[in-house]
Scaffold this active site. Structure first.
Site, short mmCIF file in Angstrom:
data_model
loop_
_atom_site.label_atom_id
_atom_site.label_comp_id
_atom_site.label_asym_id
_atom_site.label_seq_id
_atom_site.Cartn_x
_atom_site.Cartn_y
_atom_site.Cartn_z
N ASP A 115 0.83 -1.20 0.00
CA ASP A 115 0.00 0.00 0.00
C ASP A 115 0.86 1.25 0.00
OD1 ASP A 115 -1.87 1.97 0.25
OD2 ASP A 115 -2.76 1.24 2.09
N ASP A 317 -1.68 5.97 -6.45
CA ASP A 317 -2.03 5.05 -5.36
C ASP A 317 -2.03 3.61 -5.85
OD1 ASP A 317 -3.08 4.25 -2.80
OD2 ASP A 317 -5.05 4.07 -3.74
#
Ligand SMILES: *[C@@H]1O[C@H](CO)[C@@H](O)[C@H](O)[C@H]1NC(C)=O
Ligand SMILES: *[C@@H]1O[C@H](CO)[C@@H](O)[C@H](O)[C@H]1NC(C)=O
Ligand SMILES: *[C@@H]1O[C@H](CO)[C@@H](O)[C@H](O)[C@H]1NC(C)=O
Ligand SMILES: *[C@@H]1O[C@H](CO)[C@@H](O)[C@H](O)[C@H]1NC(C)=O
Length: 437
Positions: A115, A317
């Site tokens: 992440d 992201d």
């Protein structure tokens, strides 16, 4: 006797199949290169059945994007004097890619979700209530240690951690957008990524979980805030990493993660990374415009502008599936795209601009303009095809309307088969074409 032989054969067959399946997915032992394994891919440990169609997989995955967007927006909109949250990962839905990491001595293998918008790492630990079956066992690691409430790192998981004056180990709570939460001990142990060894790595050892959106074998944050892997391994990786995500269509393949400056592409085009002090883990870039074919889409500059106070701007992201633009930007792109393709148009899942794939040749390429760098999206990264019907769809969407979002998010589908270089040492982000699988 016959039964015993049959059982023996069965077990042998079973273990052979297992071993070969395992081998074909083993991580390359290359020092700089680690596999980035799609959660719905063959090499994922999470027993996800082979999807019947990859576009249904994308549609299902993209249905979790609104929750991710809402999480990312809540991060950036945080008021300075509201209760600080621990750096990282509130509303979070299992994640899209995992990497193999070993924790402890001897190393225990965990498939941790990657992440880029989180800093910290955490894993479920033995005895954890509410966790799935694969857990890290601290008491079998000779190098494991917990950190005290008085340790400076304990204040970095501030908000829900113990007061510095409290005796004993640093415990902290983290919530997940209200729906899930966990309780963990701040710990340290050896972290191994490929053949790299990071001694004394600080992470959360989870002892209780509630809710269902916590990655089953933990999370590895690649953000750049205070507890991040980049800061904890500064001497090893110098704040540099890159990844290449495999094509969504490639069930059998994995991408790669390269940590540190060695082996990164040379002469790669870059754009400056922007820092938001209110949300230090996010990778903001300056998206200055979008072209559809040769037409520069008319977009008011203030819709694209970076504003650290409101959190407005554009981030890259690894946890969002399809690129989301704030509504007026998306509408402008979509209208220009429709103008050039001429329909008729229909909808499919999150996609509102689907058309007959027979006219796909007229679909214009999408170019993202950043300060100092243009990214012409490969067609595979801007269109998604339906298997059920001969349709192609523009594979982007507006930010969900129930989120008061000011954030544009460049997501996974638009990053396939590109090497994305995060160079925090020189504060820049590079993108180069590469076949990742
Ligand atoms: C390690 O901890 C687990 C769970 O708390 C326990 O069941 C096990 O007996 C412990 N093993 C050792 C070697 O202490
Ligand atoms: C974490 O939450 C649990 C359950 O709500 C509570 O008992 C505990 O005191 C909390 N711990 C900290 C450090 O906030
Ligand atoms: C790990 O960090 C702690 C606290 O900073 C220190 O006491 C310990 O010696 C370190 N261990 C290693 C192996 O570096
Ligand atoms: C982003 O790019 C625009 C257009 O070139 C420029 O006016 C603006 O200052 C840039 N913003 C940042 C934060 O660099």
């Amino acid at each position: 006797m016959a039964l015993a032989i049959a059982t023996f054969l069965f077990i042998t067959l079973l273990s052979t199949t297992k071993a070969s399946a395992f081998d074909s997915c083993a991580s390359s032992s290359n020092n700089e290169e680690l596999s980035v394994i799609p959660i719905y891919g063959k090499c994922s440990p999470f027993n996800t059945p082979k999807p019947t169609s990859w576009e249904n997989t994308v549609i299902n995955m993209a249905s979790k994007d609104p929750q991710r967007l809402s999480y990312l927006s809540s991060l950036v909109a945080q008021k300075p004097n509201s209760a600080p949250i621990a750096s990282g990962q509130q509303a979070f839905n299992i994640g899209n890619y995992v990497v193999r990491a070993k924790i402890g001595t001897p190393g225990q293998l965990m498939f941790m979700v990657l992440d880029t918008s989180s800093d910290t790492a955490w894993v479920p630990c033995s005895g954890c209530t509410g966790c799935s079956s694969t857990m890290f066992a601290p008491n079998t690691s000779s190098t494991y240690g917990s950190m005290d409430c008085s340790a400076p790192a304990c204040t970095q998981v501030r908000g829900q951690s113990c007061p510095t004056s409290a005796p004993g180990a640093c415990f902290f709570n983290q919530s997940y957008g209200g729906a899930s939460s966990f309780y963990a001990t701040l710990s340290r142990d050896v972290l191994r990524l490929g053949t790299d060894v990071i001694p004394n790595y600080s992470f959360g050892c989870i002892s209780a979980v509630s809710g269902s959106s916590i990655p089953p074998q933990g999370l590895l944050g690649l953000g750049r805030g205070s507890m991040s892997l980049l800061l904890q391994s500064a001497s090893l990786y110098s704040g540099v990493f890159s990844y290449c995500l495999p094509s969504f269509k490639s069930y059998y393949f994995s991408g790669s993660l390269k940590l540190g400056p060695l082996g990164q592409p040379k002469g790669i085009r870059t754009t400056p990374l922007l820092k938001n002090p209110h949300r230090p883990s996010l990778y903001y870039v300056n998206l200055t415009g979008i072209s559809v074919g040769r037409v520069l889409v008319p977009i008011a500059p203030e819709l694209l502008a970076f504003d650290p106070n409101t959190g407005a701007g554009t981030i890259i992201d690894s946890g969002t599936v399809i690129t989301r633009f704030v509504q007026p930007i998306y509408n402008a792109i979509r209208d220009e795209f429709r103008n050039q393709v001429k329909g008729p148009f229909s909808s499919l899942g999150a996609f509102d601009t689907c058309f007959a794939s027979t006219i796909e040749a007229v679909a214009p390429p999408i170019t993202l303009h950043f300060t100092g760098m243009d990214l012409v999206l490969p067609m595979e990264n801007s269109l998604i095809h339906s298997s059920a019907s001969p349709l192609a769809c523009l594979a982007m969407a507006a930010a969900p309307t129930n989120v008061n979002s000011v954030l544009n998010v460049i997501a996974n589908l638009q990053q396939q088969n590109l090497r994305i270089l995060f160079d925090t040492a020189n504060s820049r982000l590079g993108i180069a074409r590469e076949l990742c699988n």
